[in-house]
Design an enzyme around this catalytic site. Structure first.
Site, mmCIF file in Angstrom:
data_model
loop_
_atom_site.group_PDB
_atom_site.id
_atom_site.type_symbol
_atom_site.label_atom_id
_atom_site.label_comp_id
_atom_site.label_asym_id
_atom_site.label_seq_id
_atom_site.Cartn_x
_atom_site.Cartn_y
_atom_site.Cartn_z
ATOM 1 N N SER A 129 0.745 -1.070 -0.161
ATOM 2 C CA SER A 129 -0.017 -0.005 0.123
ATOM 3 C C SER A 129 0.790 1.233 -0.032
ATOM 4 C CB SER A 129 -0.985 0.084 1.157
ATOM 5 O OG SER A 129 -1.986 1.105 1.156
ATOM 6 N N LYS A 139 -1.376 -9.535 -0.371
ATOM 7 C CA LYS A 139 -2.931 -9.561 0.338
ATOM 8 C C LYS A 139 -3.598 -10.693 -0.549
ATOM 9 C CE LYS A 139 -4.375 -4.982 -1.401
ATOM 10 N NZ LYS A 139 -5.076 -3.875 -0.819
ATOM 11 N N ASP A 285 -2.484 6.200 -3.727
ATOM 12 C CA ASP A 285 -1.285 5.648 -3.056
ATOM 13 C C ASP A 285 -0.854 4.510 -4.081
ATOM 14 O OD1 ASP A 285 -3.574 3.848 -2.640
ATOM 15 O OD2 ASP A 285 -2.810 2.952 -1.033
ATOM 16 N N ASP A 287 -0.868 1.342 -4.593
ATOM 17 C CA ASP A 287 -2.070 0.305 -5.279
ATOM 18 C C ASP A 287 -3.447 0.988 -5.527
ATOM 19 O OD1 ASP A 287 -2.635 0.366 -2.395
ATOM 20 O OD2 ASP A 287 -3.532 -1.739 -2.674
ATOM 21 N N GLU A 371 -13.757 4.422 5.104
ATOM 22 C CA GLU A 371 -12.992 4.513 6.272
ATOM 23 C C GLU A 371 -12.411 5.626 6.376
ATOM 24 O OE1 GLU A 371 -10.878 0.419 6.802
ATOM 25 O OE2 GLU A 371 -10.025 1.187 5.116
#
Length: 528
Positions: A129, A139, A285, A287, A371
């Site tokens: 990330s 991940k 960012d 990714d 989030e």
């Protein structure tokens, strides 16, 4: 630096008997550093073989979509994963010309494939990330397209560590040449870009003729933004086309470290310096699962932008059912609560971690999940699943849609919300604590707090489980009519994090934080 850490990636061998050198899946997969023996070829071989085993257990017979970002360790790790997948005869789809692949593109590809095929697909994404250049990460996204839940990651973690303990003796591998020949190419970018109008009103953006800027911050969003500009004929400038595994072009973050965090004004300084050239601009960012929104007033606070998105979407998605829920994490702004309540919609409040939104987005009963750390996703305009992982590209385009349709910049739109609902002041502080105090967090319940008020206001709720899904929040949240605080221990450091928000002003926010610390000092010693 690159050659050194890549050499360490292959040369250093983790010892599975040492806790910190084992495979450990956090909220975003396994992350670490080659030089510290926490992210090495052995980890990738073991994790990938464990994922192969998990696929077998889950009955997945479709392809695995394999993504990779621009960190120095990502391509070597991608090659290692491919060697294991090919040896196990797992069909693998990779970006054409072996290019970089953003997280949301992998999620979208999994959902697209599984919508029309009985043999289910899943995905692996090699990325740490926004973490510093020397870090590595991997991940796993199962067939629902989003981050794997704790049950799946615990199973994979246990299996992978068993392989490490046996020194990879039963891990299947083929040569890199065979692995590359095995992989099938898939145009992730073309498929994703062509579908964007189903989730964002691209025609409205085109008609408005906005001057847009995009900073991929050296990451996987670069080819996507280039393709978006061309496909939709937008006046969109990609302000930085450099891909450098050392991220040497990045301004240091607030603590002096290089970190590609698009929610940090320090890390976003390059774009902020030229913001006046654009009507609205954005960063991602490496990714591309996070978004940073910049307009004439600077970088938007992620909480503020989430509130804007939610208010706008509820009023500009006529095909969305009124029964759809709106998702937020417990530490996101209560401005969201007020916005959702004003539209008589149902709030779905969950613990920290995007995985809690996956089922709702996948099954189509959660319209939006966001989030406070600048990650979100949403349903398509006709209420279907778009991505079940965070999608920084779509959230940036949504900022452009909002301006195109309303004529207001995102920060101007937010100002109208504060006029309606009041202005919140939000802060996060870290407080040192002992191991005993960290352990005490796990024993807290709603009866642990006996105090009647917090910073001058009556306490109206004490939560240790999320109202939306009843899951443990790993800490505590205390709310009053005019503010709240939430606290949870760090998973890696000897401290706990306190998030707080006040609708009465910055002085009250400071008072609230001091009251929270005093309350916690007693509660963690059993004297609530």
């Amino acid at each position: 630096m690159n050659a050194y850490i890549v050499q360490a990636f292959f040369d250093e061998k983790p010892n599975a008997n040492v806790a910190k050198e084992r495979v450990t899946f956090g909220t975003s997969g396994h992350r670490g550093r080659a030089t510290e023996r926490t992210f090495n070829a052995s980890h990738i071989y073991a994790i990938t073989q464990a994922v192969v085993d998990y696929r077998l257990k889950a009955g997945y017979q479709g392809p695995l979509f394999l993504g990779v970002d621009t960190h120095a360790l990502s391509k070597p790790a991608w090659e290692c994963a491919l060697q294991v997948l090919a040896a196990n005869k797992v069909p693998v789809l990779v970006e054409k010309d072996h290019g970089y692949t953003a997280t949301p593109l992998v999620s979208h590809a999994i959902l697209q494939y599984n919508a029309t095929n009985a043999a289910l697909a899943d995905g692996l994404i090699i990325t740490p990330s926004h973490n510093p250049p020397e870090d590595g990460g991997i991940k796993y996204n199962p067939s629902h397209g989003g981050p794997a839940d704790t049950e799946a990651t615990s199973w994979i973690e246990l299996r992978a560590n068993a392989y490490l303990l046996r020194e990879l003796g039963d891990v299947s591998l083929v040569s890199l040449e065979e692995a590359l020949a095995h992989a099938q190419e898939y145009d992730f970018t073309a498929h994703y870009v062509a579908d964007l109008n189903s989730v964002v009103d691209m025609q409205a953006i085109q008609r408005a003729g906005l001057i847009l800027g995009a900073d991929p911050m050296g990451g996987t969003a670069l080819p996507v933004w280039q393709a978006v500009a061309k496909h939709y004929e937008l006046n969109l400038e990609v302000v930085n086309t450099t891909v450098d595994p050392e991220f040497a072009f990045m301004p240091p973050d607030h603590d002096g470290k290089i970190r590609m965090d698009c929610s940090s004004s320090a890390a976003m300084a390059n774009l902020l310096n030229i913001k006046d050239r654009f009507d609205v601009a954005f960063g991602n960012d490496p990714d591309a699962d996070r978004h940073g929104i910049v307009d004439a007033n600077g970088l938007m606070n992620p909480n503020h932008f989430l509130a804007v998105c939610i208010d706008y979407l509820i009023t500009h998605r006529p095909e969305w059912s009124a029964s759809l829920k709106i998702g937020k994490t417990l530490v996101s702004s209560s401005m969201i609560d007020r916005v959702v309540a004003s539209h008589a919609r149902e709030l779905y409040e969950v613990p920290v971690g995007f995985k809690w939104f996956v089922d709702g987005l996948h099954e189509g009963w959660l319209a939006f999940g966001g989030e406070e750390s600048a990650g979100a996703s949403l349903l398509t305009r006709d209420g279907q699943a778009w991505s079940t992982d965070k999608d920084g590209i779509v959230l940036c385009l949504l900022a452009a849609e909002i301006m195109a349709v309303t004529g207001q910049t995102p920060s101007e739109y937010y100002r109208t919300l504060t006029e309606r609902f009041g202005e919140p002041f939000y802060k996060r502080v870290d407080t040192a604590c002992t191991l005993e105090e960290k352990a005490a967090f796990k024993k807290l319940d709603s009866e642990s707090v006996t105090a009647q008020e917090l910073a001058g206001d009556a306490i109206i709720a004490v939560l240790v489980a999320a109202p939306g899904n009843g899951a443990s929040i790993g800490g505590i949240k205390v709310t009053t009519e005019n503010g709240w605080f939430a606290a949870r221990p760090s998973g890696t450091e000897s401290l706990y994090k306190v998030y707080a928000e006040s609708f009465k002003g910055p002085e009250h926010l400071d008072e609230l934080i001091e009251s929270a610390k005093a309350l916690l000092a007693g509660v963690l010693k059993g004297k609530g």
